[in-house]
Design a protein around this motif. Structure first.
Motif, PDB file in Angstrom:
ATOM      1  N   ARG A  37       0.756  -1.271   0.001  1.00  0.00           N
ATOM      2  CA  ARG A  37       0.047  -0.079   0.013  1.00  0.00           C
ATOM      3  C   ARG A  37       0.981   1.199   0.185  1.00  0.00           C
ATOM      4  NH1 ARG A  37      -1.994   3.916  -1.088  1.00  0.00           N
ATOM      5  NH2 ARG A  37      -3.825   4.806  -0.180  1.00  0.00           N
ATOM      6  N   SER A  38       2.060   1.137   0.756  1.00  0.00           N
ATOM      7  CA  SER A  38       2.725   2.437   0.912  1.00  0.00           C
ATOM      8  C   SER A  38       3.495   2.704  -0.458  1.00  0.00           C
ATOM      9  CB  SER A  38       3.908   2.269   1.830  1.00  0.00           C
ATOM     10  OG  SER A  38       4.715   1.106   1.402  1.00  0.00           O
ATOM     11  N   ASP A  39       3.510   1.837  -1.487  1.00  0.00           N
ATOM     12  CA  ASP A  39       4.164   2.059  -2.906  1.00  0.00           C
ATOM     13  C   ASP A  39       3.020   2.681  -3.850  1.00  0.00           C
ATOM     14  OD1 ASP A  39       6.171   0.868  -1.854  1.00  0.00           O
ATOM     15  OD2 ASP A  39       6.424  -0.961  -2.993  1.00  0.00           O
ATOM     16  N   TRP A  40       1.898   2.934  -3.359  1.00  0.00           N
ATOM     17  CA  TRP A  40       1.069   3.725  -4.340  1.00  0.00           C
ATOM     18  C   TRP A  40       0.134   4.610  -3.552  1.00  0.00           C
ATOM     19  CZ3 TRP A  40       0.185   2.483  -9.318  1.00  0.00           C
ATOM     20  CH2 TRP A  40      -0.827   3.026  -9.985  1.00  0.00           C
ATOM     21  N   GLY A  41       0.137   5.540  -4.649  1.00  0.00           N
ATOM     22  CA  GLY A  41      -0.669   6.853  -3.926  1.00  0.00           C
ATOM     23  C   GLY A  41      -2.288   6.947  -3.649  1.00  0.00           C
ATOM     24  N   ALA A  42      -2.952   7.670  -4.005  1.00  0.00           N
ATOM     25  CA  ALA A  42      -4.181   7.564  -3.853  1.00  0.00           C
ATOM     26  C   ALA A  42      -4.994   6.483  -4.543  1.00  0.00           C
ATOM     27  CB  ALA A  42      -5.072   9.060  -4.396  1.00  0.00           C
ATOM     28  N   LEU A  43      -5.935   5.977  -4.065  1.00  0.00           N
ATOM     29  CA  LEU A  43      -6.670   4.733  -4.474  1.00  0.00           C
ATOM     30  C   LEU A  43      -7.840   5.172  -5.223  1.00  0.00           C
ATOM     31  CD1 LEU A  43      -6.518   2.272  -1.398  1.00  0.00           C
ATOM     32  CD2 LEU A  43      -4.983   2.592  -3.183  1.00  0.00           C
ATOM     33  N   THR A  44      -8.320   4.571  -6.122  1.00  0.00           N
ATOM     34  CA  THR A  44      -9.426   4.743  -7.047  1.00  0.00           C
ATOM     35  C   THR A  44     -10.409   3.882  -6.497  1.00  0.00           C
ATOM     36  OG1 THR A  44      -8.281   5.607  -8.924  1.00  0.00           O
ATOM     37  CG2 THR A  44     -10.651   4.871  -9.410  1.00  0.00           C
ATOM     38  N   PRO A  45     -11.503   4.456  -5.745  1.00  0.00           N
ATOM     39  CA  PRO A  45     -12.499   3.570  -5.235  1.00  0.00           C
ATOM     40  C   PRO A  45     -12.992   2.735  -6.227  1.00  0.00           C
ATOM     41  CG  PRO A  45     -12.949   5.992  -4.440  1.00  0.00           C
ATOM     42  CD  PRO A  45     -11.789   6.101  -5.681  1.00  0.00           C
ATOM     43  N   LYS A  46     -13.332   1.497  -5.914  1.00  0.00           N
ATOM     44  CA  LYS A  46     -13.945   0.503  -6.552  1.00  0.00           C
ATOM     45  C   LYS A  46     -12.940  -0.075  -8.026  1.00  0.00           C
ATOM     46  CE  LYS A  46     -18.411   1.748  -5.755  1.00  0.00           C
ATOM     47  NZ  LYS A  46     -19.659   1.896  -5.975  1.00  0.00           N
ATOM     48  N   LEU A  47     -11.677   0.478  -7.866  1.00  0.00           N
ATOM     49  CA  LEU A  47     -10.745  -0.081  -9.266  1.00  0.00           C
ATOM     50  C   LEU A  47      -9.570  -0.668  -8.360  1.00  0.00           C
ATOM     51  CD1 LEU A  47     -10.894   2.135 -12.093  1.00  0.00           C
ATOM     52  CD2 LEU A  47     -11.850  -0.026 -11.985  1.00  0.00           C
ATOM     53  N   HIS A  48      -9.137   0.010  -7.557  1.00  0.00           N
ATOM     54  CA  HIS A  48      -8.019  -0.314  -6.448  1.00  0.00           C
ATOM     55  C   HIS A  48      -8.266  -0.984  -5.206  1.00  0.00           C
ATOM     56  CE1 HIS A  48      -5.718   3.105  -8.904  1.00  0.00           C
ATOM     57  NE2 HIS A  48      -5.959   2.060  -9.419  1.00  0.00           N
ATOM     58  N   VAL A  49      -8.220  -2.388  -5.078  1.00  0.00           N
ATOM     59  CA  VAL A  49      -8.763  -2.980  -3.895  1.00  0.00           C
ATOM     60  C   VAL A  49      -7.728  -3.176  -2.773  1.00  0.00           C
ATOM     61  CG1 VAL A  49      -9.697  -5.408  -3.367  1.00  0.00           C
ATOM     62  CG2 VAL A  49     -10.340  -4.339  -5.588  1.00  0.00           C
ATOM     63  N   PRO A  50      -7.988  -2.704  -1.686  1.00  0.00           N
ATOM     64  CA  PRO A  50      -6.882  -2.637  -0.438  1.00  0.00           C
ATOM     65  C   PRO A  50      -7.178  -4.218   0.075  1.00  0.00           C
ATOM     66  CG  PRO A  50      -8.755  -1.126  -0.063  1.00  0.00           C
ATOM     67  CD  PRO A  50      -9.026  -1.602  -1.411  1.00  0.00           C
ATOM     68  N   ILE A  51      -6.102  -4.957   0.426  1.00  0.00           N
ATOM     69  CA  ILE A  51      -6.067  -6.270   0.928  1.00  0.00           C
ATOM     70  C   ILE A  51      -4.907  -6.371   2.074  1.00  0.00           C
ATOM     71  CG2 ILE A  51      -6.850  -7.099  -1.247  1.00  0.00           C
ATOM     72  CD1 ILE A  51      -3.920  -8.439  -1.755  1.00  0.00           C
ATOM     73  N   THR A  52      -4.933  -7.277   2.553  1.00  0.00           N
ATOM     74  CA  THR A  52      -3.947  -7.554   3.626  1.00  0.00           C
ATOM     75  C   THR A  52      -3.240  -8.801   3.094  1.00  0.00           C
ATOM     76  OG1 THR A  52      -5.150  -6.546   5.352  1.00  0.00           O
ATOM     77  CG2 THR A  52      -3.356  -7.929   5.978  1.00  0.00           C
ATOM     78  N   LEU A  53      -2.064  -8.790   3.074  1.00  0.00           N
ATOM     79  CA  LEU A  53      -1.214  -9.922   2.846  1.00  0.00           C
ATOM     80  C   LEU A  53      -0.078 -10.022   3.900  1.00  0.00           C
ATOM     81  CD1 LEU A  53      -0.341 -12.250   0.755  1.00  0.00           C
ATOM     82  CD2 LEU A  53       0.630 -10.300  -0.834  1.00  0.00           C
ATOM     83  N   ASN A  54       0.042 -11.366   4.460  1.00  0.00           N
ATOM     84  CA  ASN A  54       1.133 -11.649   5.383  1.00  0.00           C
ATOM     85  C   ASN A  54       1.049 -10.215   6.516  1.00  0.00           C
ATOM     86  OD1 ASN A  54       1.715 -13.893   4.230  1.00  0.00           O
ATOM     87  ND2 ASN A  54       3.089 -12.716   2.690  1.00  0.00           N
ATOM     88  N   ALA A  55      -0.144  -9.793   6.892  1.00  0.00           N
ATOM     89  CA  ALA A  55      -0.531  -9.033   7.945  1.00  0.00           C
ATOM     90  C   ALA A  55      -0.030  -7.451   7.432  1.00  0.00           C
ATOM     91  CB  ALA A  55       0.483  -9.275   9.120  1.00  0.00           C
TER      92      ALA A  55
END
Length: 98
Positions: A37-55
């Motif tokens: 997540r820290s490598d990408w700027g603002a998320l575009t809602p519904k296109l950029h899906v935030p997830i958790t991987l290995n905490a």
């Protein structure tokens, strides 16, 4: 397997396999990049899906989908099953606009 997160064989990049198993082998597989997540700027809602991987916070960049050679895909390091509905909604938005 659809929804699997793979590390590419030639580096540290991660991709999410979006393409389902069609029952036939295809030379290319539809994938979306997965970045911390820290490598990408603002998320575009519904296109950029935030997830958790290995905490750790990551994002699946559905707007950046690409077909890559299946041979380039390395080991599975996680999956996005918990975010399946968000992934499907992002594909629908890209293809159908809603």
């Amino acid at each position: 397997m659809q929804g699997a997160i793979h590390r590419l064989r030639d580096g540290d990049e991660l991709v999410c396999r979006v393409q389902t198993d069609l029952g036939v082998e295809t030379p290319y597989v539809l994938c979306a990049p997965v970045l911390p997540r820290s490598d990408w700027g603002a998320l575009t809602p519904k296109l950029h899906v935030p997830i958790t991987l290995n905490a750790e916070a990551h994002v699946v960049l559905m707007s950046q989908m690409v077909a890559i050679p299946g041979a380039a895909m390395g080991p599975v390091v996680g999956d996005v099953w918990a975010w399946r509905d968000d992934i499907v909604a992002a594909v629908d938005l890209l293809v159908w606009g809603f």
